[in-house]
Design a protein around this motif. Structure first.
Motif, mmCIF file in Angstrom:
data_model
loop_
_atom_site.group_PDB
_atom_site.id
_atom_site.type_symbol
_atom_site.label_atom_id
_atom_site.label_comp_id
_atom_site.label_asym_id
_atom_site.label_seq_id
_atom_site.Cartn_x
_atom_site.Cartn_y
_atom_site.Cartn_z
ATOM 1 N N SER A 73 0.861 -1.174 0.000
ATOM 2 C CA SER A 73 0.000 0.000 0.000
ATOM 3 C C SER A 73 0.900 1.227 0.000
ATOM 4 O O SER A 73 1.925 1.260 0.693
ATOM 5 N N LEU A 74 0.519 2.221 -0.787
ATOM 6 C CA LEU A 74 1.252 3.473 -0.847
ATOM 7 C C LEU A 74 0.345 4.609 -0.399
ATOM 8 O O LEU A 74 -0.818 4.678 -0.807
ATOM 9 N N VAL A 75 0.891 5.477 0.435
ATOM 10 C CA VAL A 75 0.186 6.697 0.802
ATOM 11 C C VAL A 75 0.858 7.840 0.054
ATOM 12 O O VAL A 75 2.087 7.956 0.044
ATOM 13 N N PHE A 76 0.054 8.665 -0.608
ATOM 14 C CA PHE A 76 0.533 9.806 -1.379
ATOM 15 C C PHE A 76 0.201 11.072 -0.612
ATOM 16 O O PHE A 76 -0.947 11.268 -0.190
ATOM 17 N N VAL A 77 1.200 11.943 -0.426
ATOM 18 C CA VAL A 77 0.973 13.196 0.294
ATOM 19 C C VAL A 77 1.878 14.272 -0.292
ATOM 20 O O VAL A 77 3.017 14.010 -0.672
ATOM 21 N N GLY A 78 1.326 15.481 -0.390
ATOM 22 C CA GLY A 78 2.096 16.619 -0.888
ATOM 23 C C GLY A 78 2.711 17.398 0.259
ATOM 24 O O GLY A 78 2.231 17.349 1.396
ATOM 25 N N THR A 79 3.797 18.120 -0.040
ATOM 26 C CA THR A 79 4.439 18.960 0.974
ATOM 27 C C THR A 79 4.689 20.351 0.411
ATOM 28 O O THR A 79 4.675 20.562 -0.801
ATOM 29 N N ASN A 80 4.940 21.279 1.308
ATOM 30 C CA ASN A 80 5.199 22.650 0.885
ATOM 31 C C ASN A 80 6.590 22.835 0.304
ATOM 32 O O ASN A 80 6.861 23.865 -0.308
ATOM 33 N N GLU A 81 7.474 21.864 0.458
ATOM 34 C CA GLU A 81 8.716 21.919 -0.307
ATOM 35 C C GLU A 81 8.410 21.777 -1.791
ATOM 36 O O GLU A 81 9.171 22.215 -2.637
ATOM 37 N N GLY A 82 7.281 21.156 -2.112
ATOM 38 C CA GLY A 82 6.867 20.994 -3.495
ATOM 39 C C GLY A 82 6.798 19.558 -3.952
ATOM 40 O O GLY A 82 6.462 19.286 -5.096
ATOM 41 N N PHE A 83 7.096 18.620 -3.068
ATOM 42 C CA PHE A 83 7.108 17.207 -3.435
ATOM 43 C C PHE A 83 5.737 16.550 -3.278
ATOM 44 O O PHE A 83 4.976 16.892 -2.376
ATOM 45 N N LEU A 84 5.486 15.589 -4.140
ATOM 46 C CA LEU A 84 4.449 14.593 -3.905
ATOM 47 C C LEU A 84 5.210 13.332 -3.536
ATOM 48 O O LEU A 84 5.970 12.803 -4.350
ATOM 49 N N HIS A 85 5.037 12.875 -2.301
ATOM 50 C CA HIS A 85 5.736 11.688 -1.808
ATOM 51 C C HIS A 85 4.841 10.464 -1.911
ATOM 52 O O HIS A 85 3.645 10.536 -1.621
ATOM 53 N N ALA A 86 5.427 9.347 -2.296
ATOM 54 C CA ALA A 86 4.760 8.048 -2.259
ATOM 55 C C ALA A 86 5.487 7.230 -1.201
ATOM 56 O O ALA A 86 6.682 6.940 -1.331
ATOM 57 N N ILE A 87 4.779 6.881 -0.139
ATOM 58 C CA ILE A 87 5.392 6.246 1.024
ATOM 59 C C ILE A 87 4.774 4.864 1.234
ATOM 60 O O ILE A 87 3.553 4.713 1.243
#
Length: 197
Positions: A73-87
């Motif tokens: 399972s992957l959780v996708f979340v955006g950050t204010n650095e500008g990344f979309l992370h897949a964790i």
């Protein structure tokens, strides 16, 4: 990566001519502890930090096992650095992180970490998604298409869609560019993108 010559000083919004700073900044952006935040003298190890997901809300996709990868399972979340992370939800490790070119200048701002009144925003909006669950098992099976959508919220006027059908190899599907073309009057992209008729 610092070895990607296409990511130059102009794209990063930093002064040209300081190759060493560009290299440090890009290493930091991909998670290398170049500032030795843990004070152990090692500036080549992994930095266990990520940007703030202040207003971003995560989105989860479950993937079936394939010949080359286990079920995950992957959780996708955006950050204010500008990344979309897949964790990865089991290990907590990042599978990949993507940043739109328009948000690359945010990296320098966060790297320098200077006091100020202006708050930099990046992929600050909620993350949404959709997948073609042909067999209704709530899992992205091989051959099924899956997409993740994210807006910039206070970071800008754009929406991004990624084809994440392959959990290891995302591809940019499309971009809605607010302020141009058919979307000339689109303001900040605060709404969660939802696939609909």
């Amino acid at each position: 990566s610092e070895s990607n010559a296409d990511i130059d000083a102009a794209l990063l919004g930093i002064p040209a001519g300081d190759a060493a700073y560009r290299e440090r900044l890009l290493k930091w952006a991909r998670g290398v502890d170049v500032q030795d935040v843990d004070d152990d003298g090692d500036i080549t190890e992994v930095r266990h930090e990520m940007g703030d997901p202040m207003h971003s809300t995560p989105f989860v996709l479950n993937y079936a096992a394939t010949d080359t990868a286990p079920a995950r399972s992957l959780v996708f979340v955006g950050t204010n650095e500008g990344f979309l992370h897949a964790i990865d939800t089991d290990s907590g490790g990042e599978v990949y992180g993507l940043i739109p070119p328009d948000l690359l200048p945010n990296l320098d701002v966060f790297y320098r970490n200077e006091n100020g009144r202006e708050r930099p925003y990046g992929l600050d909006g909620p993350v949404g998604g959709w997948f073609d669950d042909a067999n209704a098992n709530l899992v992205v099976d091989p051959g099924e298409k899956a997409y993740v959508y994210v807006g910039m919220r206070r970071g800008g006027r754009d929406y991004y869609a990624l084809d994440v059908s392959d959990a290891e190899n995302p591809e940019l599907a499309w971009v809605v560019q607010g302020g141009s073309g058919d979307f000339a009057e689109l303001g900040q992209s605060w709404s969660r993108p939802v696939r609909t008729r």
